[in-house]
Enzyme design. Structure first.
Site, PDB file in Angstrom:
ATOM      1  NE  ARG A 193      -2.747   1.038   3.561  1.00 50.84           N
ATOM      2  CZ  ARG A 193      -3.645   1.309   4.527  1.00 50.84           C
ATOM      3  NH1 ARG A 193      -4.860   1.734   4.184  1.00 50.84           N
ATOM      4  NH2 ARG A 193      -3.355   1.123   5.783  1.00 50.84           N
ATOM      5  CG  ASP A 482      -4.454   3.092  11.360  1.00 51.45           C
ATOM      6  OD1 ASP A 482      -5.379   3.864  11.713  1.00 51.45           O
ATOM      7  OD2 ASP A 482      -4.589   2.252  10.453  1.00 51.45           O
TER       8      ASP A 482
END
Length: 562
Positions: A193, A482
Site C-alpha cells: 500500500r 493508526d
C-alpha cells in the site's frame, strides 16, 4: 480480461543524488531534462534502492502524471467547498450507464490472490514484516501508508525490506541480538500500500523541464520504487505486483492509477493487466462511485476493501460544520452495525460481486494482550463477532492487525466458505442502497460523554507522539491505533467544539475545557528525554483546536517535524 481502458539509524549525509540532466533549447527558452534530486541522508544499502535507473523511472512517472495528480487534488478542494455549502454527495448521473451495464467485469484475482480470507496488515519494518510473513495469513498488506510514519528511514528501509523478501533474503537481528528469519515454507502474498495522493515526499525533489522544483509525490515514490525493483521478480516467483490504493475520492483518481499501471507495465516490458489493485473505499465520496472506480481500473482490479476507520473520518471531515445531523457520539458507539455503516458495507459487497471483484472487510481495532488473559478473551470475542458478520454478509476475506487474531478470523470465514476460496457467486441482488441511507448519520444515536472526550484527547496525543517517533501503528489501551483512528479522534474534538456540543453529563465542549483535559493528561504522562509529546501537543492543538480544520493532521506534522 477486458481491453485497455480508453478513456534512520546510522546515516551519512551526502550530496543530492541527481538523475542526468540534458539542456536543450525550445525557441528562445532553455529547457532541461526532467529529473529527481534526492536530498535525504543516505545509509547502508540505500544505493540499492535509489539507483540511477530507478530514479529515471520515477522522474518519468512524475513528468507524465504529476500534473494530473495536482489537478485532482484541486478538485478535492472544490468538493469540500460544495459539501460545506450544503451539497451532499450523490450517485453520478453522468456515469449511470456504467452502473446499469451488466456486461463488464474486472480482471479479478491474480496468481496468489485467489483466497484472501485472512489478510494481516502492518508496517514494513523488518521485524514486523517477518512476523507477518511467518503468520498463517493468506495476504500480507505491506503498509507504507497509515501504519507507517513516513520518516525517510521508514520509506527507504521499508523498500529494502520488500526488496529482500521478494528475493528470499529477509532477516533481522534486534539490538539485543535476537535473530528473526522467515520460517514459513509458504508465505502470504504481498500486497503493497503506497501513500495516498495527498502526501508528498519532501526528501526527493522533482525538477521539471522548465527547471521548476517541487516536492515529489509520496504515491509515485512508493509505487515506483517497489514496482521498478520487484515486479519482474514477483512474476518469476509466481505472484505479481499487487497494490492497495488508499484515500481515493473519485473514479478519476482511479483512472490516474490505471494510467500509471499501464505505463509502468509497458515501460518495463510486462504484459498489460499484470498489476492487480484493491481499492480501499474509505471516503464518503468514493462510497458513491464504487462501480465507476471498478470500471476505471477493471483490467487491473482485484477488488474493493471496506476501510472503515478512514470512512468514518471522511464523513466527519466532510460534514464537520453542517449541524447536529452529522455530529457523531463517542467513537466507540460508531460500530459496523449502525445503519449508515451497514448500508456502506452491503453496497460494497453487492457492487464487487456483481463485477467479479473481491470484497475485503476491514480491521477490528481490538488486539490481544499476551500478559492479560481477560483482555485477550475480550479481543477474540469482538473479532469473532466482527468477522462472522462480514463472512455472513458476503465478504471474501478480512483484515487483522495481530498474528494471534488469525485463527479466530479464519475460523469465522471457514464456517461460511468451507473449501471455497471466496464467495464471488453471492451477488446479493436483494441489496438496494440509497444516497439517504449512506448519509444517515443521525440514526447512530448515542451520546457524547466526558469519558469520550478524554479518550479522544488521550488517543490522539499518544498516537501523534508515536508517529513523530517513527512508529505508525501503536497499541494504545488494547486497541491498535493508526493514522485513521487518530484522525477520527482529533476531528471529533474539532466538530464537538465548533458545534457547541454538550456531553451527557451536561458539560459544554469548548477549546478551554479540552485544553484543561490536555494539561491533565500531559501531567500524568511518564516523560523521557527522547519523547515527542511537546511536538505532539503542537500538532494536536493545530489540528483540533484552531478555527481552521487541516484536511489531514499528518500533512502539517510531516512538513514541520519529520
Amino acid at each position: 480480461m477486458n481491453t485497455a481502458n480508453p478513456t534512520i539509524d546510522q546515516t551519512v549525509t551526502s550530496a543530492p543524488i541527481k538523475t542526468d540532466k540534458v539542456k536543450t533549447t525550445t525557441g528562445s527558452f532553455a529547457t532541461i531534462r526532467p529529473h529527481l534530486e534526492v536530498t535525504g541522508p543516505l545509509a547502508d544499502r540505500y544505493d540499492e534502492i535509489l539507483t540511477p535507473d530507478a530514479l529515471e523511472f520515477l522522474a518519468e512517472l512524475h513528468e507524465r502524471f504529476a500534473g494530473t495528480r495536482h489537478d485532482l487534488l484541486a478538485a478535492r478542494l472544490q468538493t469540500r467547498v460544495d459539501a460545506a455549502n450544503g451539497r451532499d454527495p450523490k450517485f453520478l448521473s453522468a456515469t449511470e450507464s456504467i452502473r446499469l451495464d451488466s456486461t463488464w467485469s474486472v480482471a479479478g484475482a491474480g496468481p496468489g490472490l485467489e483466497d484472501r480470507r485472512v489478510e494481516i496488515t502492518g508496517p514494513t519494518d523488518r521485524k514486523m514484516a517477518i512476523n507477518a510473513l511467518n503468520s498463517s495469513a493468506k495476504v500480507w498488506l505491506a503498509d507504507q501508508e497509515d501504519a507507517t510514519s513516513p520518516t525517510w528511514t521508514n520509506v527507504i528501509e521499508g523498500q529494502l525490506t520488500l526488496f529482500d523478501q521478494v528475493r528470499g533474503q529477509l532477516s533481522y537481528t534486534s539490538p539485543e541480538g535476537k535473530k528473526y528469519e522467515i520460517t514459513n515454507k509458504t508465505t502470504p502474498t504481498i500486497v503493497m500500500r503506497p501513500r495516498g495522493w495527498h502526501l508528498v515526499e519532501k526528501h526527493v525533489t522533482f525538477v521539471d523541464a522548465a527547471n521548476r522544483r517541487m516536492k515529489s509525490s509520496g504515491s509515485l515514490i512508493d509505487f515506483g520504487l517497489y514496482f521498478f525493483h520487484n515486479a519482474k521478480k514477483l512474476i518469476e516467483n509466481g505472484t505479481g505486483p499487487y497494490f492497495y490504493l488508499a484515500k481515493l475520492e473519485s473514479h478519476k483518481e482511479a483512472r490516474l492509477w490505471n494510467d500509471i499501471f499501464t505505463y509502468a507495465e509497458e515501460r518495463l516490458g510486462i504484459p498489460y493487466g499484470t498489476v492487480r489493485a484493491t481499492v480501499l473505499i474509505e471516503t464518503i465520496q468514493a462510497g458513491f462511485e464504487m462501480d465507476e472506480i471498478l470500471y476505471e481500473l477493471r483490467d487491473h482490479c482485484a477488488g474493493l476493501n471496506a476501510g472503515r476507520w478512514d470512512y468514518i473520518f471522511s464523513i466527519i471531515k466532510t460534514f464537520r460544520a453542517r449541524g447536529s445531523r452529522f455530529v457523531f457520539p463517542d467513537r466507540k458507539q460508531i460500530t459496523m452495525t449502525v445503519p449508515f455503516m451497514r448500508a456502506y458495507t452491503e453496497l460494497l459487497v453487492a457492487t464487487c460481486h456483481r463485477r467479479g471483484a473481491f470484497a475485503i472487510g476491514g480491521m477490528s481495532a481490538f488486539i490481544p494482550n499476551r500478559r492479560d488473559p481477560a483482555v485477550t478473551e475480550q479481543a477474540l470475542a469482538q473479532v469473532a463477532a466482527d468477522k462472522k458478520r462480514e463472512a455472513t454478509d458476503g465478504f471474501d476475506g478480512s483484515w487483522v492487525a495481530h498474528p494471534d487474531l488469525i485463527p479466530t478470523a479464519r475460523y469465522e470465514f471457514d464456517q461460511v466458505l468451507g473449501d471455497r476460496p471466496n464467495q464471488l457467486e453471492r451477488t446479493r441482488p436483494e441489496v438496494s442502497v440509497t444516497a439517504a441511507q449512506l448519509l444517515d448519520v443521525a440514526s447512530v444515536g448515542g451520546q457524547i460523554t466526558e469519558a469520550g472526550v478524554r479518550g479522544n484527547v488521550l488517543i490522539a496525543l499518544r498516537y501523534i507522539e508515536s508517529w513523530l517517533r517513527g512508529v505508525g501503528a501503536a497499541a494504545i489501551d488494547n486497541l491498535m491505533e493508526d493514522a485513521a483512528t487518530a484522525e477520527i479522534s482529533r476531528s471529533q474534538l474539532w466538530q464537538w467544539i465548533h458545534e457547541n456540543s454538550v456531553t451527557a453529563e451536561g458539560r459544554r465542549i469548548d477549546s478551554d475545557w479540552v485544553e484543561e483535559v490536555l494539561d491533565e493528561i500531559v501531567d500524568g504522562l511518564e516523560r523521557t528525554p527522547t519523547d515527542r509529546f511537546d511536538d505532539a501537543l503542537t500538532v494536536l492543538r493545530t489540528s483540533a483546536l484552531e478555527p481552521e480544520f487541516p484536511t489531514f493532521l499528518t500533512v502539517g506534522a510531516y512538513a514541520r517535524f519529520l
